[in-house]
Design an enzyme around this catalytic site. Structure first.
Site, mmCIF file in Angstrom:
data_model
loop_
_atom_site.group_PDB
_atom_site.id
_atom_site.type_symbol
_atom_site.label_atom_id
_atom_site.label_comp_id
_atom_site.label_asym_id
_atom_site.label_seq_id
_atom_site.Cartn_x
_atom_site.Cartn_y
_atom_site.Cartn_z
ATOM 1 N N GLY A 310 0.743 -1.248 0.000
ATOM 2 C CA GLY A 310 0.000 0.000 0.000
ATOM 3 C C GLY A 310 0.769 1.291 0.000
ATOM 4 O O GLY A 310 0.157 2.363 -0.097
ATOM 5 N N GLU A 346 3.615 -6.764 1.645
ATOM 6 C CA GLU A 346 3.161 -7.131 0.293
ATOM 7 C C GLU A 346 3.228 -5.945 -0.668
ATOM 8 O O GLU A 346 2.217 -5.569 -1.263
ATOM 9 C CB GLU A 346 1.713 -7.645 0.371
ATOM 10 C CG GLU A 346 1.506 -8.802 1.327
ATOM 11 C CD GLU A 346 0.070 -9.319 1.304
ATOM 12 O OE1 GLU A 346 -0.850 -8.543 1.021
ATOM 13 O OE2 GLU A 346 -0.110 -10.515 1.571
ATOM 14 N N PRO A 347 4.400 -5.338 -0.838
ATOM 15 C CA PRO A 347 4.448 -4.151 -1.704
ATOM 16 C C PRO A 347 4.307 -4.496 -3.182
ATOM 17 O O PRO A 347 4.842 -5.498 -3.656
ATOM 18 C CB PRO A 347 5.836 -3.568 -1.425
ATOM 19 C CG PRO A 347 6.660 -4.741 -1.001
ATOM 20 C CD PRO A 347 5.722 -5.684 -0.302
ATOM 21 N N CYS A 417 -12.006 5.009 -28.992
ATOM 22 C CA CYS A 417 -13.296 5.626 -29.249
ATOM 23 C C CYS A 417 -14.105 5.726 -27.953
ATOM 24 O O CYS A 417 -15.103 5.028 -27.748
ATOM 25 C CB CYS A 417 -14.023 4.776 -30.294
ATOM 26 S SG CYS A 417 -15.352 5.668 -31.052
ATOM 27 N N GLU A 418 -13.619 6.549 -27.038
ATOM 28 C CA GLU A 418 -14.254 6.807 -25.735
ATOM 29 C C GLU A 418 -13.808 8.190 -25.290
ATOM 30 O O GLU A 418 -12.608 8.497 -25.348
ATOM 31 C CB GLU A 418 -13.739 5.831 -24.654
ATOM 32 C CG GLU A 418 -14.149 4.409 -24.787
ATOM 33 C CD GLU A 418 -15.582 4.130 -24.411
ATOM 34 O OE1 GLU A 418 -16.194 4.949 -23.691
ATOM 35 O OE2 GLU A 418 -16.111 3.114 -24.860
HETATM 36 C C1 LIG Z 1 -3.914 -8.011 -0.582
HETATM 37 C C2 LIG Z 1 -3.019 -7.050 -1.286
HETATM 38 N N1 LIG Z 1 -1.723 -7.029 -0.964
HETATM 39 C C3 LIG Z 1 -0.869 -6.185 -1.575
HETATM 40 C C4 LIG Z 1 -1.304 -5.289 -2.529
HETATM 41 C C5 LIG Z 1 -0.315 -4.372 -3.172
HETATM 42 O O1 LIG Z 1 -0.581 -3.038 -2.874
HETATM 43 P P1 LIG Z 1 0.380 -1.900 -3.401
HETATM 44 O O2 LIG Z 1 0.613 -2.124 -4.828
HETATM 45 O O3 LIG Z 1 -0.354 -0.644 -3.131
HETATM 46 O O4 LIG Z 1 1.644 -1.989 -2.593
HETATM 47 C C6 LIG Z 1 -2.652 -5.268 -2.877
HETATM 48 C C7 LIG Z 1 -3.151 -4.287 -3.853
HETATM 49 O O5 LIG Z 1 -4.150 -3.666 -3.718
HETATM 50 C C8 LIG Z 1 -3.537 -6.182 -2.240
HETATM 51 O O6 LIG Z 1 -4.844 -6.205 -2.551
#
Ligand SMILES: Cc1ncc(COP(=O)(O)O)c(C=O)c1O
EC number: 4.1.1.20
Length: 490
Positions: A310, A346-347, A417-418
């Protein structure tokens, strides 16, 4: 473009190009950054295709403040855009197809290193969120650097396995995981996040089919507002993701009832994306650690705290200071150590977004009513974030404009085309000539992975610049023939 070549000479570089539309081996250019502080030695650089194993038949302000932070795309005083010392215009002129994505491999490494260094002293897994960018070559590179992978579909899981990720460093997320994908997850031994009552039922069923105990984390919805666009907020109480915290006991009882199928190893949360305040992560971590205490009090031996991804990036290129990976980790470090936990993060975006641009060419300029438009060959099909979220991505020209070019306010739009087909609105830019190169920055995350073939604009090729200055193709562009293959034999 004609099958061959031209010879282009300037004060700064000499380039010979030998290129055919079908060529996989594109050669050579010699150029050096004209303003390089080191001696200007023309650098031999080649553009070559790396044959993919899967030959196709993937409110915010400044960049992460990383010690010795270095961004790969820089506008030089000569008015040209450079990436890792290479003049981007030369690459635009050389590749066989535009638009295309251009990455810096060293920038991917630097971004990963900033996380790795921030995590020193903790036991951790950096789980790269594959949804952000699923290019196989990028995945292989991140895996070699030491990343695990975060997956949200069975195909992402298969791709991560193809890229050689260690399943014990992978996490399978999702609010609608399918039974067959869960069976694969159980067979391979990845961590699985429990998202709902029916998800738990499916994980139990998958464990029985696979004959394996599945290591699970509970995805708890901490109800913390990430203060981001509603489309990328996931941790509030009305979100479709995760379990409501007041239902925690039900899930603990359900896990206890399935000792042959489930082993609870941790708790997970993911608040949202593009977050620019680390306090938000700390608030969530405090709540999560409390849940972990409650879970441990019931006799579960759980070791993992997963705080999701996030972290935002500097989409505006405004120079404001954004939290770095170190700021993020430092804000939860004591909590994690106090409970002797392994930290999973979880980047996605903060690892990959700023490593890449979408390179386009200007098709023409027009004015309707009071609006000026730059029409480019790229569009919402290749890069949908502006159309989907109203997202801002910085746009600039690749080469200096002619001295007499008028500076005007333009909407930068594609040919789809939008009316929603725009890459940027109200951008002050010099009036470009036809064929001029135009770049959309920070296109590494949620751009190619969200690309479509709408209007039959086929997905573009991807290249990266390697450490030694070689420009290598890392994904073929899709072709009309690829599309027609879906109809053969019907
Ligand atoms: C469960 C989960 N983990 C990790 C991410 C990665 O987030 P970000 O790309 O913002 O670091 C996401 C993306 O929304 C997610 O849904």
């Amino acid at each position: 473009m004609s099958a061959n070549h031209f010879i282009h000479q300037s004060a700064f570089h000499t380039k010979t190009l030998n290129l055919s539309p079908n060529s996989t081996k594109l050669l050579l250019s010699k150029f050096a950054h004209p303003l390089s502080t080191t001696q200007i030695t023309p650098k031999q650089c080649s553009l070559r295709a790396v044959l993919s194993q899967n030959n196709p038949s993937t409110t915010i302000t400044s960049q992460p403040k990383i010690d010795n932070f270095k961004h790969c795309f820089t506008k030089s005083e000569d008015g040209y855009l450079y990436c890792e010392g290479l003049k981007v215009q030369d690459i635009v002129d050389t590749v066989e197809k535009r638009p295309f994505y251009l990455y810096s491999k060293p920038q991917i490494t630097r971004n990963f290193e900033s996380y790795r260094e921030a995590l020193e002293g903790l036991t951790s897994i950096i789980g790269y969120a594959v949804k952000a960018n699923n290019n196989l070559k990028i995945l292989e590179h991140l895996r070699k650097l030491g990343c695990g992978a975060v997956l949200v579909s069975g195909n992402e899981l298969k791709l991560a396995l193809s890229a050689g990720f260690d399943p014990t460093r992978c996490i399978f997320n999702g609010n609608g995981k399918l039974l067959e994908d869960l069976v694969l997850a159980a067979q391979t031994g990845v961590f699985v996040n429990v998202d709902s009552e029916f998800d738990l039922d499916n994980i139990v069923a998958a464990a029985r089919i696979a004959g394996k105990i599945v290591k699970v984390l509970l995805r708890i919805n901490p109800d913390v507002d990430p203060q981001v666009h509603p489309y990328v907020a996931t941790g509030n109480k009305n979100s479709k993701f995760g379990i409501r915290n007041e239902k925690l006991q039900w899930f603990l009882d359900a896990v206890k009832a399935h000792p042959n199928e489930l082993k609870l190893v941790g708790a997970h949360c993911h608040l949202g994306s593009t977050i620019t305040k680390v306090d938000i992560f700390r608030d969530a971590a405090v709540l999560m650690v409390n849940y972990i205490d409650q879970i441990r009090d019931q006799g579960f031996e759980i070791d993992y705290l997963n705080i999701g991804g996030g972290l935002g990036i500097d989409y505006y290129h405004s120079g404001a200071i954004l939290p770095t990976p170190r700021d993020l980790i430092d804000t939860v470090r004591k909590l994690v150590l106090s409970r002797d936990l392994n930290l999973i993060i979880e980047p996605g975006r903060s690892l990959i977004a700023n490593t890449c641009c979408l390179l386009n060419r200007v098709t023409g300029v027009k004015t309707n009513g009071t609006k000026n438009f730059i029409v480019i060959d790229g569009s919402m099909a290749e890069l949908i974030r502006p159309s989907l979220y109203g997202a801002y991505q910085h746009i600039e020209m690749v080469s200096p404009a002619p001295a007499d070019a008028e500076i005007l306010t333009f909407d930068v739009v594609g040919p789809v085309c939008e009316s929603a087909d725009f890459l940027g609105k109200d951008r002050e830019l010099p009036t470009p000539e036809r064929g001029a190169g135009l770049v959309v920055h920070d296109a590494g995350a949620y751009c190619m992975s969200m690309a479509s073939t709408y209007n039959l604009k086929m997905r573009p090729p991807e290249y990266w610049i390697e450490e030694d200055g070689v420009v290598a193709k890392i994904r073929h562009g899709e072709t009309f023939e690829d599309h027609m293959r879906y109809f053969t034999g019907l």
